[in-house]
Motif scaffolding. Structure first.
Motif, mmCIF file in Angstrom:
data_model
loop_
_atom_site.group_PDB
_atom_site.id
_atom_site.type_symbol
_atom_site.label_atom_id
_atom_site.label_comp_id
_atom_site.label_asym_id
_atom_site.label_seq_id
_atom_site.Cartn_x
_atom_site.Cartn_y
_atom_site.Cartn_z
ATOM 1 N N ASP A 52 0.896 -1.116 0.122
ATOM 2 C CA ASP A 52 -0.069 -0.103 0.025
ATOM 3 C C ASP A 52 0.851 1.110 -0.021
ATOM 4 O O ASP A 52 0.697 1.955 -0.762
ATOM 5 C CB ASP A 52 -0.942 -0.048 1.285
ATOM 6 N N VAL A 53 1.829 1.277 0.733
ATOM 7 C CA VAL A 53 2.799 2.330 1.098
ATOM 8 C C VAL A 53 3.541 2.607 -0.404
ATOM 9 O O VAL A 53 3.605 3.718 -0.713
ATOM 10 C CB VAL A 53 3.783 2.055 2.128
ATOM 11 N N ALA A 54 3.851 1.501 -0.932
ATOM 12 C CA ALA A 54 4.754 1.645 -2.112
ATOM 13 C C ALA A 54 3.746 2.186 -3.368
ATOM 14 O O ALA A 54 4.176 3.081 -3.984
ATOM 15 C CB ALA A 54 5.445 0.404 -2.578
ATOM 16 N N VAL A 55 2.807 1.475 -3.260
ATOM 17 C CA VAL A 55 1.891 2.023 -4.882
ATOM 18 C C VAL A 55 1.073 3.173 -4.395
ATOM 19 O O VAL A 55 0.609 3.832 -5.246
ATOM 20 C CB VAL A 55 1.136 0.712 -5.345
ATOM 21 N N ARG A 56 0.546 3.256 -3.432
ATOM 22 C CA ARG A 56 -0.355 4.450 -3.055
ATOM 23 C C ARG A 56 0.449 5.812 -2.422
ATOM 24 O O ARG A 56 -0.046 6.875 -2.503
ATOM 25 C CB ARG A 56 -1.356 4.203 -2.075
ATOM 26 N N GLY A 57 1.630 5.424 -1.855
ATOM 27 C CA GLY A 57 2.581 6.509 -1.259
ATOM 28 C C GLY A 57 3.654 7.033 -2.057
ATOM 29 O O GLY A 57 4.017 7.950 -1.781
ATOM 30 N N VAL A 58 4.106 6.225 -3.046
ATOM 31 C CA VAL A 58 5.349 6.625 -3.636
ATOM 32 C C VAL A 58 5.154 7.103 -5.043
ATOM 33 O O VAL A 58 5.944 7.757 -5.686
ATOM 34 C CB VAL A 58 6.303 5.567 -3.693
ATOM 35 N N GLY A 59 4.240 6.657 -5.557
ATOM 36 C CA GLY A 59 3.821 6.831 -6.833
ATOM 37 C C GLY A 59 3.608 8.524 -7.285
ATOM 38 O O GLY A 59 3.861 9.274 -6.233
ATOM 39 N N GLU A 60 3.306 8.736 -8.523
ATOM 40 C CA GLU A 60 3.155 10.231 -9.127
ATOM 41 C C GLU A 60 2.502 11.055 -7.878
ATOM 42 O O GLU A 60 1.407 10.701 -7.698
ATOM 43 C CB GLU A 60 2.515 10.040 -10.453
ATOM 44 N N GLY A 61 3.067 12.183 -7.771
ATOM 45 C CA GLY A 61 2.281 13.134 -6.872
ATOM 46 C C GLY A 61 2.259 12.855 -5.414
ATOM 47 O O GLY A 61 1.696 13.634 -4.653
ATOM 48 N N ARG A 62 2.953 12.033 -5.188
ATOM 49 C CA ARG A 62 2.697 11.543 -3.481
ATOM 50 C C ARG A 62 4.222 12.006 -2.972
ATOM 51 O O ARG A 62 5.024 12.301 -3.472
ATOM 52 C CB ARG A 62 2.626 10.094 -3.384
ATOM 53 N N SER A 63 3.897 12.039 -1.507
ATOM 54 C CA SER A 63 5.137 12.437 -0.846
ATOM 55 C C SER A 63 5.171 11.714 0.380
ATOM 56 O O SER A 63 4.116 11.242 1.118
ATOM 57 C CB SER A 63 5.396 14.183 -0.406
ATOM 58 N N GLY A 64 6.283 11.659 1.353
ATOM 59 C CA GLY A 64 6.524 11.010 2.554
ATOM 60 C C GLY A 64 5.658 11.640 3.765
ATOM 61 O O GLY A 64 5.416 11.098 4.916
ATOM 62 N N ASP A 65 5.344 12.849 3.585
ATOM 63 C CA ASP A 65 4.497 13.450 4.642
ATOM 64 C C ASP A 65 2.931 13.129 4.690
ATOM 65 O O ASP A 65 2.203 13.660 5.392
ATOM 66 C CB ASP A 65 4.556 15.240 4.347
ATOM 67 N N LEU A 66 2.584 12.342 3.643
ATOM 68 C CA LEU A 66 1.079 12.080 3.647
ATOM 69 C C LEU A 66 0.723 11.237 4.881
ATOM 70 O O LEU A 66 1.540 10.573 5.398
ATOM 71 C CB LEU A 66 0.999 11.055 2.426
ATOM 72 N N ALA A 67 -0.587 11.681 5.318
ATOM 73 C CA ALA A 67 -1.175 10.781 6.448
ATOM 74 C C ALA A 67 -1.540 9.601 6.008
ATOM 75 O O ALA A 67 -1.869 9.212 4.981
ATOM 76 C CB ALA A 67 -2.313 11.656 7.050
ATOM 77 N N VAL A 68 -1.212 8.484 6.895
ATOM 78 C CA VAL A 68 -1.417 7.296 6.620
ATOM 79 C C VAL A 68 -2.911 6.859 6.386
ATOM 80 O O VAL A 68 -3.253 6.093 5.698
ATOM 81 C CB VAL A 68 -0.691 6.176 7.724
ATOM 82 N N GLU A 69 -3.710 7.733 7.293
ATOM 83 C CA GLU A 69 -5.252 7.587 7.066
ATOM 84 C C GLU A 69 -5.674 7.444 5.516
ATOM 85 O O GLU A 69 -6.720 7.181 5.224
ATOM 86 C CB GLU A 69 -5.980 8.249 8.001
ATOM 87 N N LEU A 70 -4.921 8.487 4.870
ATOM 88 C CA LEU A 70 -5.276 8.544 3.376
ATOM 89 C C LEU A 70 -5.011 7.506 2.576
ATOM 90 O O LEU A 70 -5.482 7.068 1.323
ATOM 91 C CB LEU A 70 -4.406 9.806 2.897
#
Lengths: 144, 150
Positions: A52-70
């Motif tokens: 989940d973290v890899a494909v929803r959090g590292v992909g285009e337009g994402r950043s490490g600051d994203l809240a996990v609930e998203l």
């Protein structure tokens, strides 16, 4: 065998406002593939896997600051503490997941059971059966 | 059985100069957990998994625009597609890995995963249990012996 005998404890958890970079470090430092997201009073709010973290959090337009609930999965597939290993397998098939939090009546997670644990369990059982067959074959051949 | 027959997923590759972000998107698009990192001529040089993107890139705050070869594993184990499946078991066991690219003439032609082996094994086990189940349910059928035929 009960899932509670196979599950991994303790459960690695984070709060829903943790960032995905924090979750990534948790996964690395605790050597786990999933983190259970809990609310302030410890109830299950979601689950997030390394994928989940890899494909929803590292992909285009994402950043490490994203809240996990998203990016976490809500409506988590769980298995009751007293359930049998075969129940867990059935739930994994039905819900297409590989990891299940093992929960009590209050929906508090006590452990995690993964598909790998079930496969290992199956392997040990098959091994025990093979040993029995070998033993019987040896006994037969040593008969006078 | 040959390794290539057990490979259920098509080979998924990415060239070494692409970014971490592009790798994540590619894993999502192809629904795979790992990409073989290749040179422009197709020669495999490493492998990167979804978990690597999390532990090596995100956890260390590596820029998502960094090249994918900065977070890949370079100790790449590969197998010939004609190798016996038993050889795959051995490599998995010895190196504690879960995925094994199949490479012929420096080109990636497939990928065998631990999941493939488990599926294969349980298929065999299920086939093996069928005659036993039949015997338990219907009893052992007596064959006609020469003596009975008189």
């Amino acid at each position: 065998m009960r899932v509670s005998e196979l599950m991994h404890t303790p459960v690695v958890t984070c709060s829903s406002d943790a960032t995905i970079a924090e979750v990534a470090r948790l996964m690395r430092d605790r050597n786990v593939g999933s983190v259970v997201v809990v609310d302030q009073i410890g109830y299950l709010a979601g689950i997030v896997t390394d994928r989940d973290v890899a494909v929803r959090g590292v992909g285009e337009g994402r950043s490490g600051d994203l809240a996990v609930e998203l990016i976490m999965s809500r409506n988590v597939a769980t298995v009751p503490l007293h359930a049998d290993v075969s129940d867990a397998a059935g739930i994994m098939v039905k819900r297409s997941v590989r990891r299940l939090p093992v929960v009590d009546e209050d929906d508090r997670a006590h452990g995690i059971v993964a598909l790998d644990d079930l496969v290992r369990h199956l392997g040990r059982e098959a091994d025990a059966v093979a040993d029995t067959v070998m033993l019987q074959a040896a006994n037969l051949s040593s008969r006078p | 059985m040959h390794a290539i027959e057990a490979a259920r997923k098509p080979p998924a590759t990415i060239t070494a100069d692409r970014t971490i972000t592009e790798a994540a998107d590619e894993m999502d698009r192809l629904a795979v957990g790992a990409l073989v990192v290749v040179e422009p001529d197709g020669r495999p040089v490493g492998i990167v998994t979804d978990r690597d993107l999390v532990l090596r890139a995100l956890a260390r705050r590596v820029s998502p625009d960094a090249r994918i070869d900065s977070v890949m594993s370079t100790d790449l184990f590969v197998l010939s597609p004609d190798a016996e499946l038993r050889d795959a078991y051995r490599v998995f066991e010895r190196h504690a890995i879960r995925r094994l690219p199949l490479v012929a003439d420096d080109v990636v032609v497939g990928m065998v995963t631990m999941d493939d082996l488990v599926v294969d094994l349980t298929d065999d086990l299920a086939r093996l249990t069928r005659p036993i189940t039949a015997q338990v349910l219907f009893g052992h059928r007596e064959t006609v012996t020469p003596a009975a035929l008189g």
